[in-house]
Write an enzyme that holds these catalytic residues in place. Structure first.
Site: not given
Length: 265
Positions: A150, A163
């Site tokens: 990500s 996250y």
């Protein structure tokens, strides 16, 4: 790549679904998995669609769906077993399954919730690699693994600390595996940026709550950060994954950023 088999996790929607669709269109046989039972319907759609190759529903399937929670090692093992039973083995793994976690500052997030994010996002990748590794590289071929990282692993965002940390761990894991599994397997990552998925829509809503602006205003602010002046879509990431699976024979241990230029290398 016709006739090769890939396992794609987190494939009921979003990026995983786009990757599975692209691979089926390119002639791969794909085992889709997700905790969402809709993954079975997605697989049926791909198997019987014109791009899927089988069309008539007879013979060997081009796509199949399995409901599985990759945070559980036994579920990951079941995916590998199912791929072997249906398709004779595994040539590639796309470890995409992930959860976003709560919209809270990291130090205010309960440890149980942080652990859940890592169980899916990090250990889910590790479990799947462990499960499929014995099946990769059959008949002297080179196995391929692509993990989905990500932008937030490199650019942490308030409210997404668990996250971001989990995706940074995934990208570090990728580099270690690239060395340990060479030369029989390449291991790379794709790092999506602002891709318009269900998870990103939740992020936009969280930004709006924090800022007091509307979701549409937050969407426009995000696009203003992107040099290519648009949100990404699942097909953008699927293109990158397909490259790493189908070509890129001398590429391993690398992160391919798919972020429209938000971060440059």
């Amino acid at each position: 790549m016709t006739g090769r088999t890939a396992v794609v996790t987190g494939a009921a929607r979003g990026i995983g679904r786009s990757v599975a669709r692209r691979l089926v269109r390119e002639g791969w046989r794909v085992l889709l998995s997700d905790v969402d039972p809709r993954v079975e319907a997605v697989a049926r759609e791909l198997d019987t669609s014109p791009v899927g190759g089988s069309g008539d529903g007879g013979g060997e399937p081009r796509a199949a769906g399995v409901v599985a929670d990759v945070s559980r090692a036994c579920d990951a093992a079941r995916l590998a077993e199912t791929a072997a039973e249906l398709f004779g083995g595994v040539d590639a793994l796309v470890a995409n399954a992930a959860v976003g976690g709560p919209d809270t500052p990291l130090l205010d997030t309960p440890e149980t919730e942080i652990r859940r994010v890592f169980e899916v996002n990090f250990f889910g990748v590790l479990h799947c690699v462990q499960a499929v590794r014995p099946l990769l590289g059959r008949e002297g071929s080179v196995g391929r693994i692509v993990v989905v990282g990500s932008l937030f692993a490199q650019r942490p965002t308030p409210g997404a600390g668990a996250y971001s940390a989990s995706k940074a761990a995934v990208q570090s894991l990728m580099r270690t595996l690239a060395v340990e599994l060479a030369p029989s397997c390449t291991v790379n990552a794709v790092a999506p940026g602002y891709v318009m998925t269900g998870m990103h829509r939740e992020e936009l809503a969280a930004r709006a709550r924090r800022s007091g602006r509307s979701v549409e205003e937050e969407r426009e602010r995000v696009v203003a950060e992107v040099p290519l002046a648009r949100h990404g879509v699942g097909a953008d990431v699927a293109d990158a994954v397909h490259y790493l699976l189908s070509g890129a024979g001398y590429v391993t241990g690398q992160t391919l950023n798919v972020n429209g230029g938000v971060l440059t290398s």
